[in-house]
Design a protein around this motif. Structure first.
Motif, PDB file in Angstrom:
ATOM      1  N   LEU A  74      10.371   7.214   8.474  1.00  0.00           N
ATOM      2  CA  LEU A  74      10.682   7.380   7.052  1.00  0.00           C
ATOM      3  C   LEU A  74       9.645   8.273   6.381  1.00  0.00           C
ATOM      4  N   GLN A  75       8.364   8.012   6.632  1.00  0.00           N
ATOM      5  CA  GLN A  75       7.302   8.825   6.010  1.00  0.00           C
ATOM      6  C   GLN A  75       7.346  10.271   6.493  1.00  0.00           C
ATOM      7  N   GLN A  76       7.711  10.483   7.756  1.00  0.00           N
ATOM      8  CA  GLN A  76       7.852  11.852   8.260  1.00  0.00           C
ATOM      9  C   GLN A  76       8.959  12.590   7.508  1.00  0.00           C
ATOM     10  N   SER A  77      10.070  11.883   7.253  1.00  0.00           N
ATOM     11  CA  SER A  77      11.165  12.476   6.478  1.00  0.00           C
ATOM     12  C   SER A  77      10.709  12.801   5.058  1.00  0.00           C
ATOM     13  N   MET A  78       9.883  11.918   4.476  1.00  0.00           N
ATOM     14  CA  MET A  78       9.355  12.163   3.130  1.00  0.00           C
ATOM     15  C   MET A  78       8.492  13.423   3.111  1.00  0.00           C
ATOM     16  N   MET A  79       7.667  13.605   4.145  1.00  0.00           N
ATOM     17  CA  MET A  79       6.808  14.794   4.203  1.00  0.00           C
ATOM     18  C   MET A  79       7.619  16.074   4.459  1.00  0.00           C
ATOM     19  N   ASN A  80       8.770  15.922   5.122  1.00  0.00           N
ATOM     20  CA  ASN A  80       9.657  17.077   5.287  1.00  0.00           C
ATOM     21  C   ASN A  80      10.152  17.576   3.928  1.00  0.00           C
ATOM     22  N   PHE A  81      10.409  16.633   3.001  1.00  0.00           N
ATOM     23  CA  PHE A  81      10.800  17.020   1.638  1.00  0.00           C
ATOM     24  C   PHE A  81       9.696  17.852   0.973  1.00  0.00           C
ATOM     25  N   VAL A  82       8.433  17.444   1.186  1.00  0.00           N
ATOM     26  CA  VAL A  82       7.295  18.152   0.581  1.00  0.00           C
ATOM     27  C   VAL A  82       7.182  19.561   1.158  1.00  0.00           C
ATOM     28  N   ASP A  83       7.263  19.672   2.485  1.00  0.00           N
ATOM     29  CA  ASP A  83       7.137  20.989   3.137  1.00  0.00           C
ATOM     30  C   ASP A  83       8.259  21.932   2.710  1.00  0.00           C
ATOM     31  N   THR A  84       9.474  21.398   2.593  1.00  0.00           N
ATOM     32  CA  THR A  84      10.599  22.208   2.119  1.00  0.00           C
ATOM     33  C   THR A  84      10.346  22.674   0.690  1.00  0.00           C
ATOM     34  N   ALA A  85       9.797  21.783  -0.130  1.00  0.00           N
ATOM     35  CA  ALA A  85       9.530  22.120  -1.540  1.00  0.00           C
ATOM     36  C   ALA A  85       8.502  23.241  -1.661  1.00  0.00           C
ATOM     37  N   ILE A  86       7.522  23.264  -0.773  1.00  0.00           N
ATOM     38  CA  ILE A  86       6.527  24.347  -0.794  1.00  0.00           C
ATOM     39  C   ILE A  86       7.199  25.664  -0.402  1.00  0.00           C
ATOM     40  N   GLY A  87       8.123  25.584   0.561  1.00  0.00           N
ATOM     41  CA  GLY A  87       8.760  26.793   1.076  1.00  0.00           C
ATOM     42  C   GLY A  87       9.762  27.433   0.140  1.00  0.00           C
ATOM     43  N   ASP A  88      10.449  26.624  -0.694  1.00  0.00           N
ATOM     44  CA  ASP A  88      11.521  27.218  -1.507  1.00  0.00           C
ATOM     45  C   ASP A  88      11.215  27.261  -3.009  1.00  0.00           C
ATOM     46  N   ALA A  89       9.947  27.149  -3.360  1.00  0.00           N
ATOM     47  CA  ALA A  89       9.579  27.132  -4.781  1.00  0.00           C
ATOM     48  C   ALA A  89       9.513  28.533  -5.381  1.00  0.00           C
ATOM     49  N   ASP A  90       9.916  28.631  -6.648  1.00  0.00           N
ATOM     50  CA  ASP A  90       9.615  29.832  -7.453  1.00  0.00           C
ATOM     51  C   ASP A  90       8.270  29.655  -8.153  1.00  0.00           C
ATOM     52  N   ILE A  91       7.963  28.398  -8.480  1.00  0.00           N
ATOM     53  CA  ILE A  91       6.665  28.030  -9.073  1.00  0.00           C
ATOM     54  C   ILE A  91       6.261  26.687  -8.462  1.00  0.00           C
ATOM     55  N   ILE A  92       5.005  26.578  -8.040  1.00  0.00           N
ATOM     56  CA  ILE A  92       4.471  25.288  -7.583  1.00  0.00           C
ATOM     57  C   ILE A  92       3.678  24.663  -8.723  1.00  0.00           C
ATOM     58  N   LEU A  93       4.012  23.397  -9.028  1.00  0.00           N
ATOM     59  CA  LEU A  93       3.234  22.618  -9.980  1.00  0.00           C
ATOM     60  C   LEU A  93       2.448  21.614  -9.150  1.00  0.00           C
ATOM     61  N   TYR A  94       1.159  21.918  -8.899  1.00  0.00           N
ATOM     62  CA  TYR A  94       0.343  21.031  -8.071  1.00  0.00           C
ATOM     63  C   TYR A  94      -0.397  20.065  -8.994  1.00  0.00           C
ATOM     64  N   VAL A  95      -0.180  18.768  -8.766  1.00  0.00           N
ATOM     65  CA  VAL A  95      -0.763  17.752  -9.648  1.00  0.00           C
ATOM     66  C   VAL A  95      -1.886  17.024  -8.921  1.00  0.00           C
ATOM     67  N   THR A  96      -3.043  17.022  -9.566  1.00  0.00           N
ATOM     68  CA  THR A  96      -4.166  16.216  -9.106  1.00  0.00           C
ATOM     69  C   THR A  96      -4.555  15.336 -10.300  1.00  0.00           C
ATOM     70  N   ASP A  97      -5.633  14.589 -10.201  1.00  0.00           N
ATOM     71  CA  ASP A  97      -6.060  13.810 -11.370  1.00  0.00           C
ATOM     72  C   ASP A  97      -7.575  13.665 -11.391  1.00  0.00           C
ATOM     73  N   THR A  98      -8.067  12.923 -12.365  1.00  0.00           N
ATOM     74  CA  THR A  98      -9.519  12.778 -12.538  1.00  0.00           C
ATOM     75  C   THR A  98     -10.077  11.642 -11.686  1.00  0.00           C
ATOM     76  N   VAL A  99      -9.198  10.969 -10.930  1.00  0.00           N
ATOM     77  CA  VAL A  99      -9.615   9.793 -10.170  1.00  0.00           C
ATOM     78  C   VAL A  99      -9.755  10.095  -8.682  1.00  0.00           C
ATOM     79  N   GLU A 100      -8.781  10.818  -8.123  1.00  0.00           N
ATOM     80  CA  GLU A 100      -8.765  11.008  -6.675  1.00  0.00           C
ATOM     81  C   GLU A 100      -9.884  11.942  -6.214  1.00  0.00           C
ATOM     82  N   LYS A 101     -10.211  11.835  -4.932  1.00  0.00           N
ATOM     83  CA  LYS A 101     -11.152  12.753  -4.302  1.00  0.00           C
ATOM     84  C   LYS A 101     -10.464  14.118  -4.254  1.00  0.00           C
ATOM     85  N   ALA A 102     -11.069  15.116  -4.861  1.00  0.00           N
ATOM     86  CA  ALA A 102     -10.386  16.398  -5.071  1.00  0.00           C
ATOM     87  C   ALA A 102      -9.910  17.052  -3.784  1.00  0.00           C
TER      88      ALA A 102
END
Length: 294
Positions: A71-99
């Motif tokens: 299931l998690q592998q399928s979820m990551m396939n969605f992410v990889d596809t999204a990187i490949g077919d984007a016109d604009i990438i909105l990359y979200v990070t936050d003030t909490v996570e390790k950058a």
């Protein structure tokens, strides 16, 4: 006459940084489920926003992780596809996570052709000094990206992010009819609303071992009749879900029905059943049935 702009704006980032909250704020509809737990978004969910001479197709994706099961592998396939077919990438990070968490995805963005808009979320729980330090670090990592400190929860800086998206859209005709607001059907949102209630009402591994299938969806004039099955992996999880005398499942059903009536703007009669399917997270056939694999 202004030329029409349209494009796919794909939202990616690590779990729990606020991707779904940001997309819901940008779309103005609650399309992605939002809880404090990681991995609540499992599918790639599109939200479509239209203007007179533009169309934005937002795509929320699961949080980046190292897969432990199919299931998690399928979820990551969605992410990889999204990187490949984007016109604009909105990359979200936050003030909490390790950058530099999941640094390999940051490296992918360093070599990407399309515009990258980087959002540092949750600035409402940080100091100005720390936010400035983070902005400097990210400028070093992604020098071509436009960086916005923001709070999706408080809707701070959302308008500026939106303006940056519109100005970076390529010239193109609309990809969807102008009255369309998502690529998902009503059954999908019914299942996601139930799944959100499971994440909010149960702890530990139970929400991660559940999947919701809408077995029946009858659209009447006065109300929708919906029958759902929650699949779990073990009998013990079934017992936890149902609770003593059915009390826990009844609570989930009531909360889900109220949200559905608000979302669909119709009365809802909701029936929920629980079944055990030990292999659903690893079964290609089951994952295809639940919409994770083509």
């Amino acid at each position: 006459m202004k030329k029409h702009r349209a494009g796919f704006v794909n939202i990616i980032g690590n779990p729990n940084v606020g991707k779904s909250t940001l997309m819901n704020a940008l779309v103005g509809e609650k399309l992605s489920i939002v809880t404090a737990k990681a991995q609540t978004t499992r599918h790639r969910i599109m939200g479509i926003v239209n203007g007179e001479d533009w169309q934005i197709v937002y795509s929320d994706t699961p949080g980046i992780l190292k897969p432990s099961y199919r299931l998690q592998q399928s979820m990551m396939n969605f992410v990889d596809t999204a990187i490949g077919d984007a016109d604009i990438i909105l990359y979200v990070t936050d003030t909490v996570e390790k950058a530099d968490k999941n640094i390999e995805y940051i490296q992918k963005l360093q070599n990407i052709e399309c515009p990258v808009i980087l959002v540092i979320n949750k600035i409402d729980i940080s100091s100005q000094e720390d936010v400035m330090k983070l902005m400097e670090w990210w400028k070093g990592q992604l020098p071509k990206a436009v960086i916005y400190p923001a709070s999706a929860k408080e809707k701070f800086n959302i308008e500026n992010i939106f303006d940056a998206i519109v100005s970076n859209l390529p010239e193109a005709p609309a990809w969807f009819d102008k009255d369309t607001f998502t690529d998902k059907n009503l059954r999908f949102f019914a299942s996601e609303i139930i799944r959100e209630k499971i994440f909010l009402n149960y702890s530990q591994e139970v929400p991660y071992c559940c999947e919701v299938s809408i077995e029946e969806f009858k659209e009447g004039k006065e109300r929708y009749d919906i029958s759902a099955v929650i699949y779990v992996m073990r009998d013990s999880q079934k017992g936890i879900l149902i609770g003593k005398g059915g009390k826990s499942l009844k609570k989930v059903g009531t909360e889900a029905r109220i949200d559905m009536e608000d979302f669909f703007q119709k009365k809802v009669f909701l029936s929920i059943f629980v079944k055990v399917d030990p292999d659903w997270r690893e079964s290609k056939k089951e994952l295809r049935r639940f919409g994770y694999e083509g």
